[in-house]
Scaffold this motif. Structure first.
Motif, PDB file in Angstrom:
ATOM      1  N   ALA A 142       0.829  -1.210   0.000  1.00 52.67           N
ATOM      2  CA  ALA A 142       0.000   0.000   0.000  1.00 52.67           C
ATOM      3  C   ALA A 142       0.864   1.261   0.000  1.00 52.67           C
ATOM      4  O   ALA A 142       0.579   2.218  -0.738  1.00 52.67           O
ATOM      5  CB  ALA A 142      -0.926  -0.014   1.206  1.00 52.67           C
TER       6      ALA A 142
ATOM      7  N   PHE B  42      -4.228   7.633  -3.163  1.00 47.87           N
ATOM      8  CA  PHE B  42      -4.135   6.541  -4.133  1.00 47.87           C
ATOM      9  C   PHE B  42      -4.683   6.930  -5.505  1.00 47.87           C
ATOM     10  O   PHE B  42      -4.824   6.069  -6.367  1.00 47.87           O
ATOM     11  CB  PHE B  42      -4.867   5.309  -3.598  1.00 47.87           C
TER      12      PHE B  42
ATOM     13  N   GLN C 231      -7.674   7.769  -6.592  1.00 45.98           N
ATOM     14  CA  GLN C 231      -8.846   6.948  -6.889  1.00 45.98           C
ATOM     15  C   GLN C 231      -9.889   7.767  -7.655  1.00 45.98           C
ATOM     16  O   GLN C 231     -10.126   8.937  -7.349  1.00 45.98           O
ATOM     17  CB  GLN C 231      -9.419   6.388  -5.589  1.00 45.98           C
TER      18      GLN C 231
ATOM     19  N   PHE D 114      -8.272   0.560  -0.687  1.00 46.26           N
ATOM     20  CA  PHE D 114      -7.151  -0.114  -1.345  1.00 46.26           C
ATOM     21  C   PHE D 114      -6.971  -1.510  -0.773  1.00 46.26           C
ATOM     22  O   PHE D 114      -6.851  -2.493  -1.516  1.00 46.26           O
ATOM     23  CB  PHE D 114      -5.858   0.685  -1.177  1.00 46.26           C
TER      24      PHE D 114
ATOM     25  N   GLN E  39      -4.832  -1.064  -8.910  1.00 47.50           N
ATOM     26  CA  GLN E  39      -4.874   0.284  -9.448  1.00 47.50           C
ATOM     27  C   GLN E  39      -5.202   0.357 -10.935  1.00 47.50           C
ATOM     28  O   GLN E  39      -5.714   1.367 -11.412  1.00 47.50           O
ATOM     29  CB  GLN E  39      -3.534   0.976  -9.213  1.00 47.50           C
TER      30      GLN E  39
END
Length: 386
Positions: free
Chosen positions: A100, A139, A141, A161, A184
């Motif tokens: 992560a 991240f 997103q 995640f 991802q």
């Protein structure tokens, strides 16, 4: 490597040295001056320092002083702590924290990014402004991951995640870049790997040496990674056996690795995920490539051997295999994958594995470092009793 020096109350301590089994001296040139691979010779350039004491029960703290890393500031390290804390709360093994962190390092440099194309994100607390489509947060997103406010909340994005990562089959054994990419779906799937080593060091600094743990029977165990058991750092000891001839000793100053005593035909495991650079028979002093028979002291050469390039520019070398390696140049391997069988081909007096670690992508002796502290700091100590 730069070791983190924290102002937090981390438990520091010397790592106990592996018990060395009394062994007959194994004659092995490996990567020494008489090794005929390439122009080999030079000094050790390791920058390893004493590691943190490993405490599987250590709980990461979100307040107070953060450890110092030249690559990241206080706010970024605090975001890293949030990612790890969420993983701890979800009972995700430490390997997941490393994955992560490396992912967020690539996606946002550990910054909670707003987006100029998403005006609502600019009104929320943020640490920079990105412009990648409509991606937000640590991240990066997109809307399918949640609302704008959710994606701008570091703890929420970390949880999302982990939830998706845990669905990736065999995620703890697979290369970090493969797992991160499945979560991802990035346009640059190989980019995550370069952050793995630093992510492990950050996990160690924030979570009491947790990158040195491996899951055994559902519990995190320190310094026990070997074979198919992979530490959270992504490393494992290639074989289990006592270390005999050491790295650049007074008696053998050009011995650029260590000899690990194992029986003939013992499985050799890749120490970490990577790409095979070399898998062939090393010629002896007379130029002969006759690695299908036992060698002898003074013969010269590494016998059947393999070099693997890993994330961070590390290279591992495995010498004196009993037969042709089980891998070929260009092949990608996973941590713990069997790459060949131990033997005594080349310059050798008996069955063993000669194991080397090189830095900066340098296969010559100038790039060689002592593999014992290197592997110990990654939770995969050499020299375990056979």
């Amino acid at each position: 490597m730069n070791a983190a020096t924290g102002r937090r109350k981390l438990r520091l301590g010397a790592v106990a040295a592996a018990v060395t089994t009394a062994l007959t001296l194994l004659c092995c040139v490996g990567g020494a001056g008489a090794f005929f691979l390439t122009e080999l010779g030079g000094d050790e350039q390791t920058r390893l320092t004493a590691g943190l004491a490993c405490d599987p029960s250590y709980q990461v703290e979100l307040t107070g002083d953060m450890p110092r890393f030249s690559e990241y500031g206080d706010g970024q390290l605090r975001n890293a702590a949030i990612i790890i804390k969420v993983g701890q709360d979800m009972h995700v093994p430490a390997r997941g924290w490393v994955i992560a962190l490396a992912t967020a390092m690539q996606e946002s440099a550990l910054r909670n990014l707003a987006n100029s194309a998403v005006p609502a994100s600019l009104a929320l607390p943020h640490e920079g402004v990105g412009s990648d489509h409509d991606s937000l947060g640590l991240f990066q997103q997109r809307p399918g991951w949640g609302s704008v406010q959710q994606r701008m909340t570091p703890s929420y994005t970390a949880r999302k995640f982990y939830e998706k990562m845990l669905k990736v089959p065999n995620w703890q054994q697979r290369p970090l870049t493969v797992v991160a990419q499945q979560v991802q779906v990035s346009a640059f799937p190989d980019a995550y790997a370069k952050h793995e080593d630093l992510a492990g060091r950050i996990v160690d600094a924030l979570a009491g040496g947790a990158a040195r743990t491996v899951e055994v029977g559902g519990k995190a165990v320190c310094d026990a990674a070997a074979g198919t058991q992979i530490a959270a750092s992504g490393w494992t000891a290639p074989v289990v056996g006592g270390v005999g001839s050491g790295f650049r000793t007074a008696e053998r100053p050009t011995h650029n690795g260590v000899d690990i005593a194992v029986a003939k035909a013992t499985r050799i495991h890749a120490a970490s995920a990577g790409r095979v650079l070399v898998a062939r028979c090393d010629p002896d002093q007379s130029g002969r490539r006759d690695c299908d028979r036992d060698g002898w002291p003074g013969k010269g050469g590494c016998g059947w051997f393999v070099d693997i390039l890993h994330a961070g520019g590390y290279i591992t070398r495995y010498c004196h295999m009993v037969e042709r390696p089980h891998v070929v140049p260009g092949q990608s391997v996973e941590a713990g994958q069997v790459i060949g069988l131990s033997g005594t081909s080349g310059d050798s007096s008996g069955p063993h594995l000669h194991f080397e670690v090189h830095v900066n992508g340098d296969r010559s002796s100038q790039g060689a470092i002592n593999p014992v502290p290197f592997m110990r700091n990654r939770g995969a100590p050499l020299g375990q009793p056979s």
